[in-house]
Design a protein around this motif. Structure first.
Motif, PDB file in Angstrom:
ATOM      1  N   TYR A 194       0.845  -1.204   0.000  1.00 53.92           N
ATOM      2  CA  TYR A 194       0.000   0.000   0.000  1.00 53.92           C
ATOM      3  C   TYR A 194       0.877   1.250   0.000  1.00 53.92           C
ATOM      4  CZ  TYR A 194      -4.255  -2.648   1.204  1.00 53.92           C
ATOM      5  OH  TYR A 194      -5.325  -3.494   1.206  1.00 53.92           O
ATOM      6  N   LYS A 195       1.876   1.257   0.867  1.00 50.27           N
ATOM      7  CA  LYS A 195       2.755   2.444   0.944  1.00 50.27           C
ATOM      8  C   LYS A 195       3.458   2.672  -0.392  1.00 50.27           C
ATOM      9  CE  LYS A 195       7.190   3.996   2.806  1.00 50.27           C
ATOM     10  NZ  LYS A 195       7.016   5.425   2.626  1.00 50.27           N
ATOM     11  N   ASP A 199       2.820   6.108  -2.408  1.00 51.96           N
ATOM     12  CA  ASP A 199       3.949   7.036  -2.588  1.00 51.96           C
ATOM     13  C   ASP A 199       4.207   7.286  -4.075  1.00 51.96           C
ATOM     14  OD1 ASP A 199       4.107   7.001   0.114  1.00 51.96           O
ATOM     15  OD2 ASP A 199       6.059   6.006   0.255  1.00 51.96           O
ATOM     16  N   ALA A 200       4.139   6.189  -4.870  1.00 50.78           N
ATOM     17  CA  ALA A 200       4.379   6.352  -6.318  1.00 50.78           C
ATOM     18  C   ALA A 200       3.304   7.252  -6.925  1.00 50.78           C
ATOM     19  CB  ALA A 200       4.388   4.985  -7.002  1.00 50.78           C
ATOM     20  N   MET A 201       2.057   7.112  -6.455  1.00 49.70           N
ATOM     21  CA  MET A 201       0.977   7.955  -6.987  1.00 49.70           C
ATOM     22  C   MET A 201       1.236   9.429  -6.697  1.00 49.70           C
ATOM     23  SD  MET A 201      -2.728   6.127  -6.538  1.00 49.70           S
ATOM     24  CE  MET A 201      -2.883   6.614  -4.857  1.00 49.70           C
ATOM     25  N   VAL A 202       1.541   9.752  -5.427  1.00 49.27           N
ATOM     26  CA  VAL A 202       1.705  11.179  -5.089  1.00 49.27           C
ATOM     27  C   VAL A 202       3.029  11.741  -5.619  1.00 49.27           C
ATOM     28  CG1 VAL A 202       0.150  11.134  -3.094  1.00 49.27           C
ATOM     29  CG2 VAL A 202       2.597  10.727  -2.730  1.00 49.27           C
ATOM     30  N   GLN A 203       3.903  10.849  -6.077  1.00 48.67           N
ATOM     31  CA  GLN A 203       5.136  11.343  -6.727  1.00 48.67           C
ATOM     32  C   GLN A 203       4.943  11.454  -8.240  1.00 48.67           C
ATOM     33  OE1 GLN A 203       7.771   8.453  -5.010  1.00 48.67           O
ATOM     34  NE2 GLN A 203       7.750   9.511  -3.029  1.00 48.67           N
ATOM     35  N   ILE A 257       1.070  16.389  -1.175  1.00 49.68           N
ATOM     36  CA  ILE A 257       0.894  15.356  -0.147  1.00 49.68           C
ATOM     37  C   ILE A 257       2.216  14.594   0.020  1.00 49.68           C
ATOM     38  CG2 ILE A 257      -0.390  13.246   0.448  1.00 49.68           C
ATOM     39  CD1 ILE A 257      -2.664  14.355  -1.325  1.00 49.68           C
ATOM     40  N   PRO A 258       2.659  14.407   1.251  1.00 49.93           N
ATOM     41  CA  PRO A 258       3.940  13.713   1.444  1.00 49.93           C
ATOM     42  C   PRO A 258       3.806  12.195   1.269  1.00 49.93           C
ATOM     43  CG  PRO A 258       2.953  14.249   3.564  1.00 49.93           C
ATOM     44  CD  PRO A 258       2.041  14.835   2.517  1.00 49.93           C
ATOM     45  N   ALA A 259       4.946  11.536   1.175  1.00 53.27           N
ATOM     46  CA  ALA A 259       4.950  10.062   1.187  1.00 53.27           C
ATOM     47  C   ALA A 259       4.533   9.600   2.589  1.00 53.27           C
ATOM     48  CB  ALA A 259       6.349   9.566   0.866  1.00 53.27           C
TER      49      ALA A 259
END
Ligand code: SF4
Length: 344
Positions: A194-195, A199-203, A257-259
């Motif tokens: 999930y993480k 993280d890949a999405m918000v990056q 949004i942060p990781a």
């Protein structure tokens, strides 16, 4: 203890060389060649099960027993009725929590694109809430791993007192105690994944093409009227599926949004709803990648499904498929012994 089939024991040191060439794992090389050639001709499990994507829970089920996950798909008629009861009880507890933060709205869908549009709208709302610092429940996460589209739903995301984004996964348990290490390993893999996806999405790693190419969705497909009306109510003017894809990419790329910085699993007793305990987890990227690569090899048809290792044969004692399990039958002596040891 080992898993070598009886016929391969002839290759042990000191025995006469066999006219059949045996490899180090005891399988005939000729047999291996035959299986490999067959696999090259055959469909992959993804094709066999008509799947365009996998759920995170499909992969985490492999961390428990891959063969069992396959039987759940192939032989749903053999599943234990209590499994259904457990799943439904777990779903009810999740639903109560979700309703604390938002209402559920029924929206009629008329196409595949409509069904995916709902997931994208839920993600867009989650992004908006996180940007406002609010807690989010049931947040969709998507991504492509080694060429396979993967989808999951994160139970909860919220900011901690020191401003870190925290993922909180709720696990409900029949017994009022923390799980065994094997269960914790499966749960840990799930939240690592999930993480990684979030993280890949918000990056900004998720693209429109990921949806079109992997899910075979039609960008120009007009969205159903109910979807368009619902989107408008939550603040988005959209007409076709591509409008939503563009909004998603735009919002993710420009989100601040942060990781995810903090991972934890909350274990709750199903019957009483009481907290059993909370486990804080340290993200291990290498472990995640190694396990994901291994699991996807099965889905891409690069190897046969595997059952449990010898030290985990106690899992078979609670398995609905133990009487038909090929993996177990091929290793009958050692596995049956372990199972009876466990029961005594
Ligand atoms: Fe897996 Fe054991 Fe069940 Fe076979 S019997 S599917 S190896 S848990």
């Amino acid at each position: 203890l080992n898993f070598l089939p009886a016929h391969s024991r002839e290759s042990q040191p000191g025995s006469r060389p066999s006219p059949w060439h045996l490899d180090s794992q005891g399988a005939h090389v000729e047999e291996r060649r035959r299986v490999t050639a067959k696999r090259k001709r055959a469909k992959t499990p993804l094709e066999d099960f008509h799947l365009r994507y996998l759920w995170v829970t499909d992969l985490s089920a492999q961390a428990w027993c891959e063969q069992q996950m396959v039987y759940h798909r192939e032989r749903p008629d053999l599943q234990l009725p209590e499994r259904e009861v457990l799943l439904n009880t777990g779903k009810s507890i999740h639903l109560v929590r979700e309703l604390q933060d938002h209402d559920l709205v029924d929206v009629r869908t008329t196409s595949q694109e409509d069904r995916w549009a709902i997931k994208l709208l839920n993600l867009l709302q989650a992004i908006a809430d996180l940007r406002e610092g609010r807690r989010v429940r049931e947040c969709p996460v998507f991504g492509v791993l080694e060429g396979v589209f993967v989808l999951g739903i994160v139970d909860q995301l919220n900011y901690t007192a020191n401003g870190e984004l925290q993922l909180n996964e709720l696990k409900t348990r029949k017994k009022p105690c923390l799980p065994f290490p094997a269960q914790k390993k499966r749960d840990r893999f799930q939240i690592f994944l999930y993480k990684y996806l979030f993280d890949a999405m918000v990056q900004g790693c998720l693209t429109q093409d990921n949806f079109v190419h992997h899910l075979h969705l039609e960008p120009k497909q007009p969205l159903g009227l109910q979807i368009q009306e619902h989107a408008q109510k939550v603040g988005f003017m959209v007409h076709c599926f591509q409008d939503l894809l563009e909004l998603m990419v735009l919002n993710l790329t420009h989100s601040d949004i942060p990781a995810i910085g903090h991972l934890q699993i909350e274990y709750v007793h199903q019957q009483t709803n009481a907290l059993i305990g909370t486990e804080v987890i340290t993200y291990d990227h290498d472990e995640l990648m190694a396990m994901t690569h291994d699991f996807l090899e099965y889905w891409k048809g690069q190897r046969d499904p595997k059952g449990v290792d010898i030290e985990d044969t106690w899992k078979c004692c609670y398995c609905a498929f133990k009487d038909i399990c090929n993996w177990r039958q091929q290793r009958a002596g050692s596995l049956t012994k372990k199972c009876s040891e466990k029961k005594t």
